[in-house]
Design a protein around this motif. Sequence first.
Motif, PDB file in Angstrom:
ATOM      1  N   ALA A   1     -24.335  48.179  48.863  1.00 19.88           N
ATOM      2  CA  ALA A   1     -25.689  47.666  49.075  1.00 19.88           C
ATOM      3  C   ALA A   1     -26.640  48.193  48.004  1.00 19.88           C
ATOM      4  CB  ALA A   1     -26.177  48.056  50.468  1.00 19.88           C
ATOM      5  N   LEU A   2     -26.470  49.463  47.602  1.00 20.46           N
ATOM      6  CA  LEU A   2     -27.305  50.027  46.535  1.00 20.46           C
ATOM      7  C   LEU A   2     -27.023  49.365  45.190  1.00 20.46           C
ATOM      8  CD1 LEU A   2     -27.258  53.856  47.331  1.00 20.46           C
ATOM      9  CD2 LEU A   2     -29.291  52.411  47.183  1.00 20.46           C
ATOM     10  N   ARG A   3     -25.764  49.153  44.898  1.00 18.23           N
ATOM     11  CA  ARG A   3     -25.371  48.681  43.567  1.00 18.23           C
ATOM     12  C   ARG A   3     -25.532  47.176  43.410  1.00 18.23           C
ATOM     13  NH1 ARG A   3     -19.477  50.947  42.617  1.00 18.23           N
ATOM     14  NH2 ARG A   3     -19.783  49.824  40.651  1.00 18.23           N
ATOM     15  N   HIS A   4     -25.237  46.426  44.450  1.00 20.07           N
ATOM     16  CA  HIS A   4     -25.169  44.971  44.314  1.00 20.07           C
ATOM     17  C   HIS A   4     -26.174  44.229  45.179  1.00 20.07           C
ATOM     18  CE1 HIS A   4     -21.477  45.848  42.189  1.00 20.07           C
ATOM     19  NE2 HIS A   4     -20.952  46.417  43.278  1.00 20.07           N
ATOM     20  N   GLY A   5     -26.920  44.941  46.028  1.00 20.69           N
ATOM     21  CA  GLY A   5     -27.882  44.261  46.894  1.00 20.69           C
ATOM     22  C   GLY A   5     -29.083  43.745  46.138  1.00 20.69           C
ATOM     23  N   ALA A   6     -29.828  42.871  46.803  1.00 20.15           N
ATOM     24  CA  ALA A   6     -31.021  42.271  46.189  1.00 20.15           C
ATOM     25  C   ALA A   6     -32.280  43.008  46.605  1.00 20.15           C
ATOM     26  CB  ALA A   6     -31.117  40.798  46.585  1.00 20.15           C
ATOM     27  N   GLY A   7     -32.144  44.189  47.153  1.00 20.07           N
ATOM     28  CA  GLY A   7     -33.304  44.906  47.661  1.00 20.07           C
ATOM     29  C   GLY A   7     -33.565  44.505  49.101  1.00 20.07           C
ATOM     30  N   GLY A   8     -34.552  45.114  49.703  1.00 19.77           N
ATOM     31  CA  GLY A   8     -34.862  44.802  51.091  1.00 19.77           C
ATOM     32  C   GLY A   8     -34.136  45.739  52.034  1.00 19.77           C
ATOM     33  N   ALA A   9     -34.309  45.476  53.305  1.00 24.89           N
ATOM     34  CA  ALA A   9     -33.768  46.366  54.325  1.00 24.89           C
ATOM     35  C   ALA A   9     -32.254  46.218  54.444  1.00 24.89           C
ATOM     36  CB  ALA A   9     -34.427  46.070  55.670  1.00 24.89           C
TER      37      ALA A   9
ATOM     38  N   LEU B   1     -18.373  48.253  63.736  1.00 21.46           N
ATOM     39  CA  LEU B   1     -19.275  48.648  62.652  1.00 21.46           C
ATOM     40  C   LEU B   1     -19.723  47.401  61.927  1.00 21.46           C
ATOM     41  CD1 LEU B   1     -18.564  51.483  60.109  1.00 21.46           C
ATOM     42  CD2 LEU B   1     -19.129  49.203  59.302  1.00 21.46           C
ATOM     43  N   ILE B   2     -21.008  47.325  61.633  1.00 20.01           N
ATOM     44  CA  ILE B   2     -21.528  46.190  60.876  1.00 20.01           C
ATOM     45  C   ILE B   2     -22.626  46.681  59.940  1.00 20.01           C
ATOM     46  CG2 ILE B   2     -23.175  45.602  62.713  1.00 20.01           C
ATOM     47  CD1 ILE B   2     -22.787  42.640  61.877  1.00 20.01           C
ATOM     48  N   VAL B   3     -22.583  46.194  58.711  1.00 22.72           N
ATOM     49  CA  VAL B   3     -23.584  46.530  57.701  1.00 22.72           C
ATOM     50  C   VAL B   3     -24.056  45.226  57.071  1.00 22.72           C
ATOM     51  CG1 VAL B   3     -24.084  47.767  55.571  1.00 22.72           C
ATOM     52  CG2 VAL B   3     -22.505  48.764  57.233  1.00 22.72           C
ATOM     53  N   ARG B   4     -25.378  45.005  57.074  1.00 24.44           N
ATOM     54  CA  ARG B   4     -25.970  43.790  56.493  1.00 24.44           C
ATOM     55  C   ARG B   4     -26.986  44.177  55.432  1.00 24.44           C
ATOM     56  NH1 ARG B   4     -25.436  39.221  59.960  1.00 24.44           N
ATOM     57  NH2 ARG B   4     -24.556  39.731  62.005  1.00 24.44           N
ATOM     58  N   ASN B   5     -26.956  43.456  54.326  1.00 24.97           N
ATOM     59  CA  ASN B   5     -27.970  43.655  53.285  1.00 24.97           C
ATOM     60  C   ASN B   5     -28.172  42.354  52.528  1.00 24.97           C
ATOM     61  OD1 ASN B   5     -25.228  44.552  51.942  1.00 24.97           O
ATOM     62  ND2 ASN B   5     -26.580  43.895  50.268  1.00 24.97           N
ATOM     63  N   PRO B   6     -29.397  42.088  52.043  1.00 25.35           N
ATOM     64  CA  PRO B   6     -29.631  40.865  51.267  1.00 25.35           C
ATOM     65  C   PRO B   6     -28.744  40.837  50.029  1.00 25.35           C
ATOM     66  CG  PRO B   6     -31.708  41.879  51.909  1.00 25.35           C
ATOM     67  CD  PRO B   6     -30.633  42.866  52.230  1.00 25.35           C
ATOM     68  N   ALA B   7     -28.130  39.690  49.773  1.00 26.42           N
ATOM     69  CA  ALA B   7     -27.215  39.564  48.637  1.00 26.42           C
ATOM     70  C   ALA B   7     -27.972  39.121  47.405  1.00 26.42           C
ATOM     71  CB  ALA B   7     -26.115  38.560  48.971  1.00 26.42           C
ATOM     72  N   SER B   8     -27.584  39.669  46.255  1.00 28.53           N
ATOM     73  CA  SER B   8     -28.178  39.268  44.987  1.00 28.53           C
ATOM     74  C   SER B   8     -27.480  38.013  44.482  1.00 28.53           C
ATOM     75  CB  SER B   8     -28.052  40.392  43.962  1.00 28.53           C
ATOM     76  OG  SER B   8     -26.681  40.660  43.703  1.00 28.53           O
ATOM     77  N   ALA B   9     -28.065  37.389  43.474  1.00 25.50           N
ATOM     78  CA  ALA B   9     -27.483  36.166  42.925  1.00 25.50           C
ATOM     79  C   ALA B   9     -26.138  36.421  42.286  1.00 25.50           C
ATOM     80  CB  ALA B   9     -28.454  35.548  41.904  1.00 25.50           C
ATOM     81  N   GLY B  10     -25.932  37.592  41.716  1.00 28.87           N
ATOM     82  CA  GLY B  10     -24.676  37.902  41.045  1.00 28.87           C
ATOM     83  C   GLY B  10     -23.532  38.215  41.979  1.00 28.87           C
ATOM     84  N   SER B  11     -23.825  38.380  43.268  1.00 31.44           N
ATOM     85  CA  SER B  11     -22.758  38.707  44.210  1.00 31.44           C
ATOM     86  C   SER B  11     -22.490  37.554  45.163  1.00 31.44           C
ATOM     87  CB  SER B  11     -23.125  39.963  45.016  1.00 31.44           C
ATOM     88  OG  SER B  11     -24.317  39.728  45.747  1.00 31.44           O
ATOM     89  N   ALA B  12     -22.597  36.349  44.644  1.00 33.39           N
ATOM     90  CA  ALA B  12     -22.412  35.173  45.479  1.00 33.39           C
ATOM     91  C   ALA B  12     -21.023  35.114  46.084  1.00 33.39           C
ATOM     92  CB  ALA B  12     -22.676  33.911  44.660  1.00 33.39           C
ATOM     93  N   THR B  13     -20.058  35.608  45.356  1.00 30.53           N
ATOM     94  CA  THR B  13     -18.689  35.579  45.875  1.00 30.53           C
ATOM     95  C   THR B  13     -18.201  36.937  46.325  1.00 30.53           C
ATOM     96  OG1 THR B  13     -17.736  35.935  43.697  1.00 30.53           O
ATOM     97  CG2 THR B  13     -18.109  33.667  44.340  1.00 30.53           C
ATOM     98  N   GLY B  14     -18.957  37.971  46.000  1.00 27.60           N
ATOM     99  CA  GLY B  14     -18.527  39.321  46.362  1.00 27.60           C
ATOM    100  C   GLY B  14     -17.484  39.887  45.435  1.00 27.60           C
ATOM    101  N   ASP B  15     -17.187  39.219  44.294  1.00 25.84           N
ATOM    102  CA  ASP B  15     -16.144  39.697  43.401  1.00 25.84           C
ATOM    103  C   ASP B  15     -16.486  41.058  42.806  1.00 25.84           C
ATOM    104  OD1 ASP B  15     -14.693  37.463  43.880  1.00 25.84           O
ATOM    105  OD2 ASP B  15     -15.358  36.385  42.078  1.00 25.84           O
ATOM    106  N   SER B  16     -17.787  41.296  42.557  1.00 24.66           N
ATOM    107  CA  SER B  16     -18.168  42.550  41.942  1.00 24.66           C
ATOM    108  C   SER B  16     -17.902  43.736  42.846  1.00 24.66           C
ATOM    109  CB  SER B  16     -19.657  42.515  41.566  1.00 24.66           C
ATOM    110  OG  SER B  16     -20.442  42.280  42.722  1.00 24.66           O
ATOM    111  N   ARG B  17     -17.663  43.489  44.129  1.00 31.35           N
ATOM    112  CA  ARG B  17     -17.388  44.562  45.070  1.00 31.35           C
ATOM    113  C   ARG B  17     -15.896  44.691  45.342  1.00 31.35           C
ATOM    114  NH1 ARG B  17     -22.369  44.170  49.244  1.00 31.35           N
ATOM    115  NH2 ARG B  17     -23.670  42.699  48.124  1.00 31.35           N
TER     116      ARG B  17
END
Length: 395
Positions: free
Chosen positions: A318-326, A340-356
């Motif tokens: 979430a720190l590295r690839h998130g778009a900011g926000g809560a 367990l569940i973790v939600r964070n706003p996604a950035s444009a570059g992580s549309a597919t989640g490949d960077s993670r």
Amino acid sequence: MFRPLERYQLTVDIVVAVLFFLGTVLFTVLPYGYWNGVDTTASVVAAVVLTAGFSVALGIRRWSPPLALTLAWVLALVQMSFGLPPLPANVAIFGILYVTAAYGTRTLFWVGFASAVVGAVAITAYLIVPPLIRGGWSLMGAIEANLIVGITVFFSAALALLLSWTVGALVRTALRARENRRAQERAEAETVVEAERNRIARDMHDVVAHSLAVVIAQADGARYAAARNPDAATDALAAISGAARSALADVRMLLTQLRHSEGPGPQPTLADLEQLYAHVRAAGVDLRVDVDPAPVAEPPAAAQLAVYRILQEALTNALRHGAGGAVDVGLSWHPDRVSLIVRNPASAGSATGDSRGHGLIGMRERAQLVGGTFEAGLDGDVFTVRATIPIGAAV
């Protein structure tokens, strides 16, 4: 042809051969000496030489089973050619047949079996045929009587010879089973070591990735705030220092485990989650944590470690690839599982989640190690990580 033996094994075989020679030659010479009134010098000499030969064959039986078997056959044929009766030294044949089955190659194994059968035939022929010839072939009754005796002698000799060979075959099977068991134990030990290395590698990845993410976020914040808000820059530098020290301590612990696998260091527990949340909040993230229901008892250590590492990696992502926000974290401790569940706003570059990708692999492995499930992906504009850890299976 020659098997490697330890020094003590060679010493034992030589001593056994010498004692065997001394014992058997005594019982060979006494019945044939001049004191019995019969001049049998040639027979006694031949018997002593054969006894010495059989003693040598017995002494080298483990060092070279094929050579010992060959020497035994040559000595037996020489003994029959001299017309000598059975000698005490012939007992060595049993020990030689034993080693052909126990330590010989596959070919020698079956050669030893054939030698036992052929040897029984040779013994029967040597003991029955010459007296039968000297008694005259025209005596049918004598032939029939000797035939019955011959059959009896053959089965007796075959039973004795094959018994020693069979004992060797059983020992061979036991030795191979022990070798297979040792190979299996080595393979299992290597598997355990490899699993431990993979676990430490995952821990190293989690520690370094999370700490570096916090350090980078704080460094960026300090760089932007340095000119306008020096106090915020000082706080950011303090957070960087704390995160670096914590990471250094964790890395030292992991390196200690690598050097001393028998003494692993303490693993993160639920009590360490607050410190993890504090690091993330110190990086400027609006982190909201909801625990409902709370654990009613102390969860198993494996479940605590899995929850901590999955949360650590998810918050790092979430720190590295998130778009900011809560960032929302939800924990539900049920009697048989924890969700367990973790939600964070996604950035444009992580549309597919490949960077993670690597982080997702590590979290999935964490969940699977304790029999849980894991899934992650985009839910609209929100990247969601879900994991379920069975508490009972994690014990």
